[in-house]
Design an enzyme around this catalytic site. Sequence first.
Site, PDB file in Angstrom:
ATOM      1  N   PHE A 280       0.851  -1.196   0.000  1.00 57.01           N
ATOM      2  CA  PHE A 280       0.000   0.000   0.000  1.00 57.01           C
ATOM      3  C   PHE A 280       0.881   1.238   0.000  1.00 57.01           C
ATOM      4  O   PHE A 280       1.785   1.371   0.830  1.00 57.01           O
ATOM      5  CB  PHE A 280      -0.905   0.038   1.232  1.00 57.01           C
ATOM      6  CG  PHE A 280      -1.680   1.333   1.367  1.00 57.01           C
ATOM      7  CD1 PHE A 280      -2.884   1.513   0.691  1.00 57.01           C
ATOM      8  CD2 PHE A 280      -1.192   2.391   2.132  1.00 57.01           C
ATOM      9  CE1 PHE A 280      -3.589   2.700   0.788  1.00 57.01           C
ATOM     10  CE2 PHE A 280      -1.894   3.582   2.240  1.00 57.01           C
ATOM     11  CZ  PHE A 280      -3.088   3.737   1.569  1.00 57.01           C
ATOM     12  N   ASP A 366     -27.912 -20.646  -9.996  1.00 62.86           N
ATOM     13  CA  ASP A 366     -26.503 -20.403  -9.659  1.00 62.86           C
ATOM     14  C   ASP A 366     -25.633 -20.448 -10.916  1.00 62.86           C
ATOM     15  O   ASP A 366     -26.128 -20.315 -12.044  1.00 62.86           O
ATOM     16  CB  ASP A 366     -26.057 -21.423  -8.586  1.00 62.86           C
ATOM     17  CG  ASP A 366     -24.983 -20.889  -7.661  1.00 62.86           C
ATOM     18  OD1 ASP A 366     -23.797 -20.934  -8.038  1.00 62.86           O
ATOM     19  OD2 ASP A 366     -25.325 -20.402  -6.563  1.00 62.86           O
ATOM     20  N   ASP A 367     -24.361 -20.632 -10.723  1.00 64.24           N
ATOM     21  CA  ASP A 367     -23.332 -20.605 -11.762  1.00 64.24           C
ATOM     22  C   ASP A 367     -23.664 -21.531 -12.941  1.00 64.24           C
ATOM     23  O   ASP A 367     -24.096 -22.660 -12.731  1.00 64.24           O
ATOM     24  CB  ASP A 367     -22.019 -21.049 -11.088  1.00 64.24           C
ATOM     25  CG  ASP A 367     -20.807 -20.813 -11.949  1.00 64.24           C
ATOM     26  OD1 ASP A 367     -20.963 -20.337 -13.081  1.00 64.24           O
ATOM     27  OD2 ASP A 367     -19.707 -21.094 -11.456  1.00 64.24           O
ATOM     28  N   ARG A 443      -8.789 -21.422  -9.404  1.00 61.31           N
ATOM     29  CA  ARG A 443     -10.006 -22.035  -9.969  1.00 61.31           C
ATOM     30  C   ARG A 443     -10.061 -21.772 -11.477  1.00 61.31           C
ATOM     31  O   ARG A 443     -11.102 -21.457 -12.035  1.00 61.31           O
ATOM     32  CB  ARG A 443     -11.266 -21.484  -9.300  1.00 61.31           C
ATOM     33  CG  ARG A 443     -12.446 -22.445  -9.349  1.00 61.31           C
ATOM     34  CD  ARG A 443     -13.761 -21.773  -9.031  1.00 61.31           C
ATOM     35  NE  ARG A 443     -14.812 -22.761  -8.837  1.00 61.31           N
ATOM     36  CZ  ARG A 443     -16.106 -22.500  -8.936  1.00 61.31           C
ATOM     37  NH1 ARG A 443     -16.515 -21.283  -9.208  1.00 61.31           N
ATOM     38  NH2 ARG A 443     -16.996 -23.426  -8.751  1.00 61.31           N
ATOM     39  N   ASP A 478     -20.745 -13.344  -6.405  1.00 61.05           N
ATOM     40  CA  ASP A 478     -19.693 -14.254  -5.942  1.00 61.05           C
ATOM     41  C   ASP A 478     -18.309 -13.730  -6.313  1.00 61.05           C
ATOM     42  O   ASP A 478     -18.169 -12.803  -7.126  1.00 61.05           O
ATOM     43  CB  ASP A 478     -19.929 -15.636  -6.580  1.00 61.05           C
ATOM     44  CG  ASP A 478     -19.412 -16.781  -5.731  1.00 61.05           C
ATOM     45  OD1 ASP A 478     -18.581 -16.542  -4.840  1.00 61.05           O
ATOM     46  OD2 ASP A 478     -19.839 -17.922  -5.982  1.00 61.05           O
ATOM     47  N   ASN A 480     -14.530 -15.845  -6.526  1.00 61.65           N
ATOM     48  CA  ASN A 480     -14.005 -17.164  -6.177  1.00 61.65           C
ATOM     49  C   ASN A 480     -12.504 -17.359  -6.218  1.00 61.65           C
ATOM     50  O   ASN A 480     -12.033 -18.469  -6.414  1.00 61.65           O
ATOM     51  CB  ASN A 480     -14.688 -18.215  -7.056  1.00 61.65           C
ATOM     52  CG  ASN A 480     -16.064 -18.566  -6.523  1.00 61.65           C
ATOM     53  OD1 ASN A 480     -16.237 -18.721  -5.323  1.00 61.65           O
ATOM     54  ND2 ASN A 480     -17.038 -18.662  -7.397  1.00 61.65           N
ATOM     55  N   GLY A 528     -16.415 -17.718  -2.603  1.00 57.27           N
ATOM     56  CA  GLY A 528     -16.070 -19.104  -2.315  1.00 57.27           C
ATOM     57  C   GLY A 528     -16.624 -19.445  -0.939  1.00 57.27           C
ATOM     58  O   GLY A 528     -15.923 -19.957  -0.072  1.00 57.27           O
ATOM     59  N   GLY A 529     -17.895 -19.107  -0.726  1.00 61.25           N
ATOM     60  CA  GLY A 529     -18.474 -19.197   0.618  1.00 61.25           C
ATOM     61  C   GLY A 529     -18.139 -17.925   1.371  1.00 61.25           C
ATOM     62  O   GLY A 529     -18.396 -16.824   0.899  1.00 61.25           O
ATOM     63  N   ASP A 534     -17.594  -9.605   5.766  1.00 60.08           N
ATOM     64  CA  ASP A 534     -17.139  -8.499   6.598  1.00 60.08           C
ATOM     65  C   ASP A 534     -18.199  -7.413   6.618  1.00 60.08           C
ATOM     66  O   ASP A 534     -19.132  -7.407   5.795  1.00 60.08           O
ATOM     67  CB  ASP A 534     -15.800  -7.958   6.077  1.00 60.08           C
ATOM     68  CG  ASP A 534     -15.871  -7.556   4.619  1.00 60.08           C
ATOM     69  OD1 ASP A 534     -16.533  -6.551   4.315  1.00 60.08           O
ATOM     70  OD2 ASP A 534     -15.270  -8.246   3.753  1.00 60.08           O
ATOM     71  N   GLU A 614     -39.831 -36.321   3.859  1.00 63.59           N
ATOM     72  CA  GLU A 614     -38.974 -35.126   3.874  1.00 63.59           C
ATOM     73  C   GLU A 614     -39.761 -33.897   3.421  1.00 63.59           C
ATOM     74  O   GLU A 614     -39.602 -32.816   3.979  1.00 63.59           O
ATOM     75  CB  GLU A 614     -37.750 -35.337   2.976  1.00 63.59           C
ATOM     76  CG  GLU A 614     -36.704 -36.241   3.604  1.00 63.59           C
ATOM     77  CD  GLU A 614     -35.570 -36.599   2.648  1.00 63.59           C
ATOM     78  OE1 GLU A 614     -34.447 -36.817   3.128  1.00 63.59           O
ATOM     79  OE2 GLU A 614     -35.817 -36.674   1.418  1.00 63.59           O
TER      80      GLU A 614
HETATM   81  C1  GLA Z   1     -18.740 -20.588  -5.055  1.00 60.20           C
HETATM   82  C2  GLA Z   1     -19.940 -20.362  -4.172  1.00 60.20           C
HETATM   83  C3  GLA Z   1     -20.917 -21.483  -4.363  1.00 60.20           C
HETATM   84  C4  GLA Z   1     -21.321 -21.574  -5.811  1.00 60.20           C
HETATM   85  C5  GLA Z   1     -20.094 -21.709  -6.686  1.00 60.20           C
HETATM   86  C6  GLA Z   1     -20.443 -21.594  -8.146  1.00 60.20           C
HETATM   87  O1  GLA Z   1     -17.999 -21.661  -4.625  1.00 60.20           O
HETATM   88  O2  GLA Z   1     -19.560 -20.234  -2.848  1.00 60.20           O
HETATM   89  O3  GLA Z   1     -22.049 -21.307  -3.530  1.00 60.20           O
HETATM   90  O4  GLA Z   1     -22.039 -20.412  -6.147  1.00 60.20           O
HETATM   91  O5  GLA Z   1     -19.121 -20.717  -6.399  1.00 60.20           O
HETATM   92  O6  GLA Z   1     -19.338 -21.715  -8.956  1.00 60.20           O
END
Ligand code: GLA
Length: 728
Positions: A280, A366-367, A443, A478, A480, A528-529, A534, A614
């Site tokens: 920085f 999702d992806d 990735r 997201d 990743n 990535g989760g 934060d 279920e």
């Molecule tokens: C990340 C996210 C997951 C999913 C994948 C898709 O890992 O945390 O929940 O969305 O990317 O590639």
Amino acid sequence: MIVLDKENNILTLHTKNTTYQMKADQYRVLTHTYYGPRVDGCDLSYLVRYADRACAPNPDEAGEDRTYSLNTIPQEYSTCGVGDYRLPSIELELPSGSRSADLRFTGCEVRRGKYALEGLPAFRGTGEDAQTLVIRLEDAAAQVEVELYYGVFEEYDLITRAARVINRGTEPVRLCQCASLCLDFPGADLDLVTFDGCHLMERAPHRAPLRPGVQGVGSTRGTSSHQHNPFVILCGRSADEDHGLCYGASLLYSGSFQALAEVSQYDSTRLVMGVNPWHFCWTLAPGQAFTAPEAALVCSPRGLGEMSRQFHRAIRAHLIQDPLEGRRRPVLINNWEATYFDFDAGKLVDFAKAAAPLGVELLVMDDGWFGKRDNDCGGLGDWYVNTGKLPGGLEALVPKIQELGMSFGIWIEPEMVNEDSALYREHSDWAFHIPGRPPVRGRSQLVLDFSREEVRRHIYGQIKSVLSSADVSYVKWDMNRSLSNVWSAALPPERQGEVYHRYVLGVYEMLDQLRRDFPHILIEGCAGGGGRFDAGMLYYTPQIWCSDNTDAIDRLRIQYGTSFCYPVSSMGAHVSAVPNEANGRCTSIQTRGVAAMAGTFGYEMDPGKTTPEEKEVIRAQTAFFKEHYDLIQRGDYYRLTDPFQNGPYTAWEQVSPDRREALVSLVTTALHAAPSFQTLKLKGLDPGLTYQINGGDTFPGSALMEAGYPLPLFHGDYQSMQLYCRAI
Ligand code: GLA
């Protein structure tokens, strides 16, 4: 309440239960005199002690007074190179090449309401609930001014801080460090708690007594990271959930950060938190200013639990900007763990058909819906619908989902690019790369240079047109991989130290734009989760995917650690299929539901593959969650056990603000034959009220809290239980 004693230069911030005081001394050095339980009507500078100590330089103003040294007095915003050898808050490189900073108080003012920070996240407050103190300091030799900002939220015992550095001279100055927070304590009899982990196991608390020297955590990844969270606690050695003095410090920043505590030779402690000085360096041309991100402090004289609850309340009321303000967020189902990249419109419609009757309200795609994206090696950067998978685009798909009674959400990862993409083929220079070095993939993807306006504009344009093509009500943003090979083609060599921070500012700018253009869209953050969980992100994204680990038992730990700063309503949590993809563990659908209700609650499985039994459980879960939404999402949160102690069960509790309702949740985590009888003591109830549990037995609040509730003998792994307590 802010009290200024202008005659004696004493500046005092009072919250309901705490007091924070500073005093500009005889040399106009801004000393930090006190932070702790509330003290009224007192000049606390008697706590600043002076002695002739060896190896302690004396500033010029002090003349022959060898008892006065910057190295020993508690400073409000620590300097460097001029006699304080402890952690600096600010470091300047002047045109001469010298590196130092020396600050003196020049004035202060109180403002109604809460200050805002341009381009940065910050708590919001009106004249009704917050006050601002602005303190001005100057480095006369450097011709640099520093403004320290304080936001005081009395109700929550919350004090926010930020700093702004302005070049008042005629030549450029380089800022090599600029912390958000510096906090000096007179003693060192404290524990430091940090929240650490890795992808799939984020934010585990680690507590250790402070020791001489520097200790702390940080990130150099360009994100706040899975590895260490920008939230730390300093607390008394014997502090626990319900007792003891605790200080929580949360940085509203989503990039590389640093949080360091230093115990000095004379057993005083300094905590410094802010943007990581690694890589920085910010050039300030004459007249230009740099703003350090905001940090938020809560001091709790009554233990860690109350500290957390104050953070939760303040974050919910003054940080998170929820498009559904006051209304319930939908129960969602996400297709990721059920399909990965292998889906098309037909499969999504089938998901919705099966999920809607179960009480699920939002389908998140999702992806894999865009560009050429059949696995994680290509497509990122090409934000247009893959009409092979979704014929007719979102225009055709979304109405079909809506006809089934559900709303529609979508996944994006705007900051990234794959080499196998149209975007990269056209603009390979838009990805971070260091000239002469080969690319470093994570990735199989590269990071786009979001410090560059044209890059952001291009990506945003694509995403905006997708979101405008149909009625989208949710976006999962997201991110990743961690940053590496950070170098920007848009900045000259001497300004490359700005890129990491400019990247974060770029992300914030785009999130802000997204919020402004689509104010009805609920954004969920993700990296990535939980790699960017934060308080900075929470300003833009009301909820954040807590972890890619959806195993109910591991989640007990992850959500427990996360709860020290962040509220239940911010923690993305889903019921997923078993065996769990992260660790192969099997738990019942009931237990998975109980664990997910310590967060935002949703599903991530193929609803068509669930058994009739279920389905029945899911229907009951969604109904229960909706019925008790306010209690679960907005109630006061109590950690009843610590899952890291490997006890027989993990339990937590939400209590309504009027204490007339509570929900206790419990999951067993260790099973043995011939178990002992367990009694669970509840918290936060009204001792004078009588509570009915699950519509059956009644107990006085005092009995539930002091004597406890008799738990059944559990049989079988990973059992769970919820006790809904209502005052009668
Ligand atoms: C990340 C996210 C997951 C999913 C994948 C898709 O890992 O945390 O929940 O969305 O990317 O590639």
